[in-house]
Design a protein around this motif. Structure first.
Motif, PDB file in Angstrom:
ATOM      1  N   UNK A  51     -12.909  55.010  49.137  1.00  0.00           N
ATOM      2  CA  UNK A  51     -13.040  53.550  49.146  1.00  0.00           C
ATOM      3  C   UNK A  51     -11.747  52.943  48.594  1.00  0.00           C
ATOM      4  N   UNK A  52     -11.291  51.870  49.243  1.00  0.00           N
ATOM      5  CA  UNK A  52     -10.003  51.267  48.876  1.00  0.00           C
ATOM      6  C   UNK A  52     -10.139  50.289  47.715  1.00  0.00           C
ATOM      7  N   UNK A  53      -9.130  50.279  46.880  1.00  0.00           N
ATOM      8  CA  UNK A  53      -8.944  49.197  45.912  1.00  0.00           C
ATOM      9  C   UNK A  53      -7.797  48.356  46.448  1.00  0.00           C
ATOM     10  N   UNK A  54      -8.005  47.059  46.565  1.00  0.00           N
ATOM     11  CA  UNK A  54      -6.972  46.219  47.163  1.00  0.00           C
ATOM     12  C   UNK A  54      -6.401  45.251  46.134  1.00  0.00           C
ATOM     13  N   UNK A  55      -5.193  44.785  46.396  1.00  0.00           N
ATOM     14  CA  UNK A  55      -4.494  43.950  45.420  1.00  0.00           C
ATOM     15  C   UNK A  55      -5.060  42.540  45.398  1.00  0.00           C
ATOM     16  N   UNK A  56      -5.117  41.985  44.182  1.00  0.00           N
ATOM     17  CA  UNK A  56      -5.580  40.602  44.000  1.00  0.00           C
ATOM     18  C   UNK A  56      -4.420  39.641  44.062  1.00  0.00           C
ATOM     19  N   UNK A  57      -3.225  40.169  44.285  1.00  0.00           N
ATOM     20  CA  UNK A  57      -2.009  39.355  44.293  1.00  0.00           C
ATOM     21  C   UNK A  57      -1.191  39.745  45.525  1.00  0.00           C
ATOM     22  N   UNK A  58      -0.398  38.790  46.033  1.00  0.00           N
ATOM     23  CA  UNK A  58       0.303  39.031  47.295  1.00  0.00           C
ATOM     24  C   UNK A  58       1.753  39.482  47.127  1.00  0.00           C
ATOM     25  N   UNK A  59       2.391  39.010  46.061  1.00  0.00           N
ATOM     26  CA  UNK A  59       3.811  39.336  45.864  1.00  0.00           C
ATOM     27  C   UNK A  59       4.001  39.885  44.457  1.00  0.00           C
ATOM     28  N   UNK A  60       5.217  40.287  44.144  1.00  0.00           N
ATOM     29  CA  UNK A  60       5.472  40.925  42.858  1.00  0.00           C
ATOM     30  C   UNK A  60       5.159  42.403  42.975  1.00  0.00           C
ATOM     31  N   UNK A  61       4.672  42.988  41.871  1.00  0.00           N
ATOM     32  CA  UNK A  61       4.391  44.426  41.920  1.00  0.00           C
ATOM     33  C   UNK A  61       3.258  44.785  40.981  1.00  0.00           C
ATOM     34  N   UNK A  62       2.794  46.003  41.148  1.00  0.00           N
ATOM     35  CA  UNK A  62       1.781  46.547  40.249  1.00  0.00           C
ATOM     36  C   UNK A  62       2.508  47.038  39.009  1.00  0.00           C
ATOM     37  N   UNK A  63       2.149  46.470  37.848  1.00  0.00           N
ATOM     38  CA  UNK A  63       2.796  46.915  36.602  1.00  0.00           C
ATOM     39  C   UNK A  63       2.146  48.173  36.073  1.00  0.00           C
ATOM     40  N   UNK A  64       0.826  48.160  36.082  1.00  0.00           N
ATOM     41  CA  UNK A  64       0.128  49.354  35.602  1.00  0.00           C
ATOM     42  C   UNK A  64      -1.170  49.500  36.359  1.00  0.00           C
ATOM     43  N   UNK A  65      -1.607  50.723  36.462  1.00  0.00           N
ATOM     44  CA  UNK A  65      -2.859  50.975  37.144  1.00  0.00           C
ATOM     45  C   UNK A  65      -3.572  52.082  36.372  1.00  0.00           C
ATOM     46  N   UNK A  66      -4.701  51.703  35.781  1.00  0.00           N
ATOM     47  CA  UNK A  66      -5.427  52.616  34.897  1.00  0.00           C
ATOM     48  C   UNK A  66      -6.649  53.159  35.639  1.00  0.00           C
ATOM     49  N   UNK A  67      -6.619  54.454  35.910  1.00  0.00           N
ATOM     50  CA  UNK A  67      -7.692  55.050  36.714  1.00  0.00           C
ATOM     51  C   UNK A  67      -8.628  55.907  35.867  1.00  0.00           C
ATOM     52  N   UNK A  68      -8.456  55.883  34.544  1.00  0.00           N
ATOM     53  CA  UNK A  68      -9.247  56.790  33.689  1.00  0.00           C
ATOM     54  C   UNK A  68     -10.739  56.583  33.825  1.00  0.00           C
ATOM     55  N   UNK A  69     -11.150  55.322  33.742  1.00  0.00           N
ATOM     56  CA  UNK A  69     -12.593  55.046  33.810  1.00  0.00           C
ATOM     57  C   UNK A  69     -13.135  55.426  35.176  1.00  0.00           C
ATOM     58  N   UNK A  70     -12.344  55.173  36.195  1.00  0.00           N
ATOM     59  CA  UNK A  70     -12.792  55.527  37.548  1.00  0.00           C
ATOM     60  C   UNK A  70     -12.924  57.039  37.685  1.00  0.00           C
ATOM     61  N   UNK A  71     -11.950  57.770  37.163  1.00  0.00           N
ATOM     62  CA  UNK A  71     -11.987  59.230  37.264  1.00  0.00           C
ATOM     63  C   UNK A  71     -13.158  59.825  36.493  1.00  0.00           C
ATOM     64  N   UNK A  72     -13.552  59.135  35.414  1.00  0.00           N
ATOM     65  CA  UNK A  72     -14.660  59.641  34.596  1.00  0.00           C
ATOM     66  C   UNK A  72     -16.017  59.240  35.167  1.00  0.00           C
TER      67      UNK A  72
END
Lengths: 770, 337
Positions: A51-72
């Motif tokens: 399942x995709x996670x999509x960006x809530x913003x159109x420009x700029x960049x992803x500063x951080x992406x924390x996947x710990x809770x998702x992985x657990x």
């Protein structure tokens, strides 16, 4: 044969005899298999679901992406982000203008809103979907001057050298600027159109499996399985032989490559241009490689808005000049279209302008702006549906200025030869289309006075437009084997996107082989099969039909040779040249005959033949002896409530001439479907973008409206059959797009007739009538 | 969708006890709520299924009214012979909404409590005060074609999307609710609330309260009524503007009139003083235009929905004519009567 009016079509012998869809019963019984129907049991392997996670913003960049809770989270096997995903190789897509250079999960940069920034892989959809909500993302500041619309992106407009499929962005005959300036009657209009999405019932869906030998097997709805295989081969770094899966080999050189990317495309639940070269085509194999299991990915409806293409925003200025009698002297079309952050697709809005009417001075000029959105792409009636909107409104306005009935205006400017080349048309029955549709809707009762007609309380308006779409062909390969059982197998990687390809192609083979439909098995939708043409641009039936017919004729000839040598056959000692197929018989000139099936059963070994169409020098880009277009006329009757300005399209009658109808029922369905699309484009279809965030705001079928039954009750399609054998071996033309072309203009012209309001912005909602 | 606990209530008391926390939800038809879970707009910890409660009947009330159980479906209500005969405007309004499939699943209680269709409410990547208190209003300055023109605040311009409630508003129904502190009755006019600075509160239900029934008074206005709904397609779309009108006519004069607007405000929009001004009038274009101007007095557009102001005005006039003439809008013939 002129089938005539709608009711006559349905009642006609040809219509009644037309084979029903071969997959129709499975579809209505719920047994038809779509990509999303592949679960572990059908695949006979454990599969994961992504399942995709999509960006809530159109420009700029992803500063951080924390996947710990998702992985657990329960059942989660992996979360792919730009930080842990293997790099893909550059894709130089042949058809995949939408993917372009923006490969997914390669870096932290944001190119558009709703971009895929992470992919959760779990043991079930609900686990994946739940975990996707737990991925925490922070973003950099957005760019200060983003452009999501043409209005915001004016300074990004640049000349489009190429539009559509390698057509010129700028074309001219004569001296249109000068002649326009001197014309007696002139119109100068600007038209606009909003973005809108295909919204096929089936969203993007894919199952990716890495095989033990390092090969990749993909199951997904596609309009071009070979093309998608090339993209996958390039992206995942397969060697040259693997990534050119037999296209060049088969089509150009007659060589065979052993390809390791296999794309199997089951039935598509609607495509309309949206199902090729999609981003998720790359995501699922990335995930499958990471977890070491097949992975299934089905987009949510909302995700299809940002991860699949759409028809982009457009703006046109159209100038048209005529002499005192209403004869066209000059047409000038200046087009602005939206491009996406990636990809090279520019909608070919002016495609028909050079060919629609007899006019010696025509100029078209396309400009496009690269916006910070996902990429627009092909959509049913590509370009032409927008171009014809402007052109046909202008024709209506010019007719009024010249004091001529709109119908007469079209007749007066009928292009007897192809305007830009001077070629004869392969066939053209446009005048008959006008006449049939006009009669059917009652055009003769139209009072030309604007706002003069009433039905009860309602204002009545009649409007018309011309439909035109080029008929082109692509390369295709088909092989046919006739077995001593009296049955035949046809192999060609064609695509069933709802248009009826399986039925019509089985029919072509059966007719040419002289076998009943049930004795012919079509194998399709798989890159292990001979190269089938992509299902785009109204080219599928022509292209694949020609290849299959040719292969079938080769089989026929070989069978004839066997038959005349066989003492047991009633055709023994006949001359091969005296034999022909008639129904299910081989018939000799002297009347001797034998059932094809009976002749086949005497074969010692199967007959196998292959045919290729569209190979050079017949490539469609090369000059052709005849102008080839499908034509039609659409007539509309609207009712407008004068109090509320509520609008109802009471009737929409289209008459279309597209050569011979291979299967009148399928053709009628195509036309009706196209006209429903045209009606949707005219009245309601619109994808709303927030101009601050660049996010699609109505990404669901509750708010992104398409016509429902109540909107479409008055639609009729008339088929005008014509002899187009000098244009195509089967005498057929492409019918997939034509129904969409001209509908919106006919509606606009009818609204004008009813109300005096000239609506030039699509969709035409009640707002614009108040 | 996030994991949640699911319990099936066996009795009304059971239901009220089970729903102890604000994040818990009652669920009946689920036609709106399940979507909200999928979009992550609502994040239930516990779902209390109330479908087994004995609230699924339509009963006669003393004094001539009808009691619609909150679990009666929209379809059952619209096709009920008593409703059709005595309260045709209610039947008409329900049938103008959603699709047959949705009406078969959706309940009367759920219809009252459905959430707005504002695009920003559903898009969790966007700000919305109704969804996320104090996050801002995305619709102001954004895509707001579907949003409201009356009763708005700086914090929210969302509308209530129901058709049924617009008819209920002109019928002056009473909403029966039960809570752990006992039962009470809320007049329909006081049920939905304006956003003011608390747009996350759609209505005046207290925490944990459950709608058990809707009581229709005896007067049904079966002779002079209409429900006129204008939308972007001919069926299966929310109203841009809708108008419910009921009238009592005597000797060609308006004796009583009630008019409510849908699709333009956080609640069915009525101005009783303007209705009073219609009393004694003979139906005419001028009278109805004057009334329409009074009903939409103070309407403000937000760019994309500016057209709703002239559209509402036109729709009110047309609907008043339909009701006065006794020629209600058909919901199957899509032409405006």
């Amino acid at each position: 044969m002129n089938i005539g009016e709608h009711t006559a079509v349905v009642a006609s012998e040809a219509y009644k005899k037309a084979p029903r869809r071969v997959e129709g019963r499975d579809k209505v019984m719920g047994r038809a298999v779509y990509a999303g129907d592949f679960y572990s049991d059908r695949l006979e392997r454990e599969i994961d679901v992504a399942y995709c996670v999509t960006s809530a913003q159109s420009t700029g960049s992803v500063l951080s992406i924390d996947t710990q809770a998702a992985l657990a989270s329960p059942g989660v096997h992996a979360v792919l982000t730009h930080e842990n995903t293997p790099r893909l190789k550059t894709v130089l897509s042949l058809n995949g203008t939408e993917i372009g250079d923006l490969l997914p999960l390669q870096d932290s940069k944001l190119h558009y809103g709703g971009q895929c920034i992470a992919l959760v892989v779990a043991d079930s959809l609900d686990h994946a979907r739940n975990a996707a909500l737990l991925v925490k993302v922070t973003y950099s500041e957005a760019e200060t001057k983003p452009a999501f619309t043409l209005q915001q992106g004016t300074d990004r407009l640049a000349d489009a050298k190429q539009v559509g499929a390698m057509e010129k962005g700028k074309e001219q005959i004569g001296d249109p600027e000068k002649v326009y300036g001197l014309s007696t009657h002139r119109v100068d209009i600007t038209t606009d159109s909003s973005p809108h999405h295909h919204n096929a019932m089936e969203p993007g869906a894919i199952i990716a499996t890495w095989e033990e030998d390092g090969g990749l097997t993909i199951r997904m709805p596609s309009q071009f399985c070979y093309g998608d295989a090339v993209i996958l081969g390039q992206a995942f770094g397969f060697g040259l032989k693997e990534r050119l899966p037999r296209i060049i080999g088969q089509v150009l050189g007659g060589l065979e490559f052993d390809n390791k990317v296999r794309v199997i495309t089951p039935l598509a639940g609607g495509a309309f241009g949206s199902k090729q070269a999609n981003i998720h085509t790359l995501l699922a194999p990335m995930a499958a490689r990471m977890v070491g299991r097949p992975v299934k990915l089905v987009l949510s409806r909302e995700q299809t808005f940002s991860m699949m293409p759409f028809r982009g925003q457009s703006r046109q200025r159209l100038r048209m000049g005529a002499d005192i009698h209403g004869n066209l002297e000059a047409i000038l079309q200046d087009v602005q279209t939206a491009q996406g952050a990636g990809g090279s697709f520019v909608e070919p809005v002016s495609e028909n302008t050079m060919k629609a009417y007899a006019c010696k001075n025509i100029g078209v000029n396309n400009r496009s702006a690269r916006l910070d959105t996902n990429a627009p792409g092909w959509m049913r009636g590509p370009g032409a549906s927008l171009g014809q909107f402007a052109l046909e409104i202008a024709m209506d306005m010019l007719a009024e200025k010249a004091g001529i009935d709109p119908f007469e205006m079209r007749l007066r400017n009928h292009a007897d030869v192809e305007p830009d080349t001077g070629h004869e048309w392969s066939s053209k029955s446009l005048k008959q289309c006008y006449q049939e549709a006009a009669t059917r809707i009652g055009w003769s009762e139209r009072n030309p006075q604007v706002g003069s007609m009433r039905e009860g309380r309602h204002l009545v308006g009649f409007g018309m437009a011309t439909s035109i779409y080029p008929t082109r062909m692509l390369p295709a390969v088909a092989s046919i084997t006739l077995y001593p059982t009296g049955k035949a197998t046809v192999k060609s990687a064609v695509h069933e996107i709802g248009q009826g390809m399986l039925t019509s192609m089985t029919q072509v083979a059966a007719d040419h082989l002289g076998l009943p439909l049930a004795s012919v098995q079509l194998e399709w939708g798989d890159t292990r099969l001979p190269y089938g043409s992509m299902a785009v641009g109204s080219m599928g039936a022509l292209t694949n039909g020609a290849a299959i017919a040719e292969a079938a004729i080769k089989v026929q000839k070989t069978l004839f040779k066997a038959v005349v040598k066989n003492r047991a056959s009633p055709l023994h000692r006949q001359h091969v040249d005296d034999l022909a197929i008639d129904g299910e018989f081989i018939v000799a000139k002297d009347g001797a005959r034998e059932l094809v099936a009976a002749a086949a059963m005497r074969l010692d070994t199967p007959i196998e033949e292959e045919a290729i169409t569209g190979r050079p020098p017949q490539l469609p880009t090369l000059p052709h002896k005849y102008g080839r277009c499908v034509f039609g006329a659409q007539f509309v009757k609207v009712l407008v409530d004068p109090d509320t300005m509520h609008l109802k399209v009471d009737r929409l009658v289209g008459a279309f001439a597209g050569g011979r109808a291979l299967n009148p029922m399928l053709v009628r369905s195509q036309l009706l479907g196209g006209m429903v699309w045209g009606l949707g484009q005219a009245l309601m279809e619109e994808s709303s973008l927030d101009q601050r965030s660049g996010l699609w705001m109505n990404g669901n079928l509750g708010e992104a409206l398409v016509p429902v039954n109540a909107d479409t009750s008055g639609i009729e399609a008339i088929l005008i059959e014509e002899d187009d054998r000098r244009g195509h071996p089967l005498g057929i033309k492409g019918m997939g797009e034509i129904g969409v072309i001209g509908t919106a203009a006919a509606v606009s012209n009818a609204i004008y007739h009813a109300t005096g309001r000239r609506l030039t912005s699509l969709p035409m909602k009640i707002d614009s009538l108040l | 969708m996030r994991p949640f606990q699911f319990v099936r209530a066996k009795s009304l008391n059971d239901a009220l006890t089970e729903r102890a926390n604000p994040s818990d939800h009652f669920i009946a038809g689920g036609t709106n709520l399940v979507d909200l879970f999928k979009y992550d707009v609502e994040r239930p910890v516990k779902l209390v299924d109330i479908n087994r409660l004995p609230l699924g009947e339509i009963r006669e009330l003393h004094g001539g009214g009808l009691r619609l159980g909150s679990l009666v479906t929209n379809a059952e209500t619209a096709y009920d012979a008593r409703v059709k005969e005595r309260y045709p405007i209610l039947s008409s309004a329900i049938l103008s909404g959603a699709s047959a499939q949705l009406r078969n699943a959706a309940t009367n209680g759920g219809n009252l409590n459905q959430r707005t269709r504002c695009y920003y409410f559903y898009n969790v990547a966007s700000p919305c005060n109704k969804r996320e208190p104090h996050s801002g209003c995305g619709a102001i300055g954004g895509v707001n074609r579907v949003n409201g023109i009356l009763g708005m605040s700086a914090a929210c311009i969302a509308t209530h999307p129901s058709d049924m409630c617009v008819a209920l508003a002109v019928l002056n129904v009473q909403v029966q609710v039960s809570g752990r502190d006992g039962d009470r009755v809320i007049p329909i006019g006081e049920y939905h609330r304006l956003p003011e600075d608390e747009p996350w509160r759609d209505n005046t239900l207290r925490p944990g309260e459950l709608v058990t029934a809707i009581d229709l008074p005896a007067q049904g206005f079966a002779d002079h009524y209409t429900y006129l709904k204008l939308r972007d397609r001919q069926s299966y779309a929310f109203a841009l503007v809708s108008v419910a009108v009921v009238m009592r006519m005597e000797a060609g004069l308006i004796k009583e009139a009630r008019v409510a607007l849908g699709g333009v405000a956080p609640k069915p929009w009525r101005i009783p003083a303007a209705e009073t001004a219609l009393e004694g009038e003979s139906p005419s274009r001028d009278v109805f235009i004057r009334f329409a101007d009074a009903l939409i007095d103070g309407a403000v557009g937000h760019g994309g929905n500016d057209f709703k102001i002239p559209l509402a005005r036109r729709a009110i006039v047309r609907a008043c004519h339909q009701a006065a003439a006794g020629t209600p809008q058909s919901q199957s013939d899509k032409r405006i009567a």
